[in-house]
Scaffold this motif. Structure first.
Motif, PDB file in Angstrom:
ATOM      1  N   ALA A 122       1.041  -1.241   0.020  1.00 23.46           N
ATOM      2  CA  ALA A 122      -0.029   0.104  -0.023  1.00 23.46           C
ATOM      3  C   ALA A 122       0.963   1.363   0.064  1.00 23.46           C
ATOM      4  O   ALA A 122       0.283   2.334  -0.372  1.00 23.46           O
ATOM      5  CB  ALA A 122      -0.957  -0.202   1.205  1.00 23.46           C
ATOM      6  N   GLN A 123       2.155   1.148   0.588  1.00 22.95           N
ATOM      7  CA  GLN A 123       3.089   2.303   0.360  1.00 22.95           C
ATOM      8  C   GLN A 123       3.839   2.608  -0.862  1.00 22.95           C
ATOM      9  O   GLN A 123       4.647   3.564  -1.050  1.00 22.95           O
ATOM     10  CB  GLN A 123       3.959   2.260   1.658  1.00 22.95           C
ATOM     11  CG  GLN A 123       3.214   1.999   2.821  1.00 22.95           C
ATOM     12  CD  GLN A 123       4.437   2.069   4.158  1.00 22.95           C
ATOM     13  OE1 GLN A 123       5.376   2.071   3.938  1.00 22.95           O
ATOM     14  NE2 GLN A 123       3.817   1.370   5.348  1.00 22.95           N
ATOM     15  N   ILE A 124       3.713   1.787  -1.779  1.00 23.65           N
ATOM     16  CA  ILE A 124       4.333   1.596  -3.022  1.00 23.65           C
ATOM     17  C   ILE A 124       4.287   2.921  -3.888  1.00 23.65           C
ATOM     18  O   ILE A 124       4.922   3.605  -4.404  1.00 23.65           O
ATOM     19  CB  ILE A 124       4.345   0.428  -3.794  1.00 23.65           C
ATOM     20  CG1 ILE A 124       5.183  -0.671  -3.195  1.00 23.65           C
ATOM     21  CG2 ILE A 124       4.757   0.661  -5.257  1.00 23.65           C
ATOM     22  CD1 ILE A 124       4.934  -2.183  -3.951  1.00 23.65           C
ATOM     23  N   ALA A 125       2.806   3.222  -3.759  1.00 23.67           N
ATOM     24  CA  ALA A 125       2.486   4.553  -4.598  1.00 23.67           C
ATOM     25  C   ALA A 125       3.180   5.888  -4.267  1.00 23.67           C
ATOM     26  O   ALA A 125       3.734   6.481  -4.927  1.00 23.67           O
ATOM     27  CB  ALA A 125       0.745   4.688  -4.677  1.00 23.67           C
ATOM     28  N   SER A 126       3.223   6.027  -2.960  1.00 21.06           N
ATOM     29  CA  SER A 126       4.065   6.920  -2.264  1.00 21.06           C
ATOM     30  C   SER A 126       5.492   6.919  -2.482  1.00 21.06           C
ATOM     31  O   SER A 126       6.203   7.918  -2.637  1.00 21.06           O
ATOM     32  CB  SER A 126       3.571   7.265  -0.787  1.00 21.06           C
ATOM     33  OG  SER A 126       3.905   6.216  -0.122  1.00 21.06           O
TER      34      SER A 126
END
Length: 371
Positions: free
Chosen positions: A307-311
């Motif tokens: 879930a943190q890959i986009a940021s």
């Protein structure tokens, strides 16, 4: 002397598809031939085809073996060379109205990275020596064209052995500095899994896998990448984070920690791609999300924090990474695509529509011109 047979009747349709710059030819009973041009499916003429017309067009392209397979299963995938003008990836099917077919044009000439004007991050992935590179996107998004350009770059820039495993073989690469071997699943080898398992014994430096199908195939590709081979493969997802989740979730829960570990060690990068209609010229343009492997990404994968890959991608723009929405915003700001088309393809549509430049452009596109 027996006269040589003339070109098949479908050759004229292939020629018109190429002349119109189309990407696909659809044949179905009750409709005229349909050609996809700039993303839209448009009729070629007005006369509808009958089931007999379609069989007369498509069956002459088949060998006896392929004809028997189509008769037995009602489904068939193969590649067909239209002289030297183009190759086609063909899918034959049977439905309520009879036989049908879809042909996708594969240019005879492989376009290079420069001709495609790809972002620097894609070139960086093509210059790696080991690891797993996944190119993802929906059907018809240009994945095969991007992969062919990356293989072409390797073929021209260094010495080695390139092995492609496809169903069917699409782009045929002429050896430049590399030895190039093409294997077609169903013809030269029984399955993708069998081909990947034997590839490790064939001294390949670079392996292109047309599609990773199933957990066993994915695991075999990961293991080869961990042996110091550069693996390119496709997956049908629409973002880098979704690609990693799809990969891990293909395995039973008890195997997922091990797969996350293998993926963390071997994933070199993900390119997620979409094709959009150009607003400034005929044709279409690709928008890319680019994720490049490094220690920080490995930690996110190992810990299941996709879930943190986009940021993470947004924070790493200086390293050659870019998010899909950032790529779409740039293309819209340059006038290459419309803001409306960009919004349709955006991953976070609500946030994308609020971007100042996009909001202004959407308002301008919605305002009718003065009478």
């Amino acid at each position: 002397m027996t006269p040589r047979p003339g070109p098949p009747a479908i050759a004229a349709l292939f020629d018109r598809l190429l002349e119109r710059g189309g990407s696909d030819l659809h044949l179905g009973a009750g409709y005229p031939p349909m050609i996809r041009v700039r993303g839209d499916l448009v009729p070629d003429g007005e006369a509808p085809l009958t089931a007999a017309d379609i069989e007369a067009l498509i069956l002459p392209l088949l060998s006896a073996e392929l004809a028997a397979q189509f008769a037995a299963t009602g489904d068939l995938d193969f590649a067909y060379a239209h002289g030297r003008r183009a190759r086609f990836r063909a899918n034959y099917l049977r439905k309520l109205s009879g036989a049908g077919a879809v042909f996708r044009a594969i240019p005879s000439e492989v376009l290079g990275l420069d001709a495609l004007a790809v972002p620097a991050g894609i070139r960086k992935l093509a210059e790696l020596r080991a690891g797993l590179v996944l190119v993802t996107g929906p059907t018809g998004s240009g994945k095969s064209t991007t992969l062919a350009a990356m293989i072409d770059h390797i073929n021209r820039s260094r010495a080695g052995h390139i092995l492609t495993i496809e169903d069917p073989v699409e782009f045929v690469h002429t050896p430049q500095r590399c030895l190039v071997s093409h294997k077609e699943v169903g013809d030269h080898v029984h399955s993708f899994l069998e081909a990947i398992r034997s590839a490790g014994r064939e001294d390949a430096d670079v392996i292109l896998v047309g599609e990773l199908r199933g957990a066993e195939t994915m695991k075999a590709a990961l293991q080869l990448a961990s042996f110091g081979i550069l693996i390119f493969a496709t997956v049908h997802t629409n973002s880098a984070a979704a690609t990693i989740d799809r990969f891990v979730n293909a395995f039973p829960a008890d195997q997922q920690p091990q797969i996350r570990g293998l993926l963390a060690d071997s994933l070199a990068g993900v390119v997620a791609q979409q094709l959009l209609r150009r607003a400034d010229a005929p044709g279409r343009v690709a928008a890319h999300e680019i994720l490049l492997g490094n220690y920080a990404l490995s930690s996110l994968i190992r810990e299941g924090k996709t879930a943190q890959i986009a940021s993470f991608i947004q924070a790493s723009a200086g390293d050659g990474m870019q998010s899909m929405d950032a790529a779409l915003e740039r293309l819209a700001a340059a006038g290459t695509i419309t803001a409306r088309d960009a919004l349709d393809k955006a991953l976070d549509k609500e946030a994308f529509a609020k971007l100042p430049a996009i909001a202004r452009a959407l308002g301008a596109e919605a305002t009718p011109p003065p009478a």
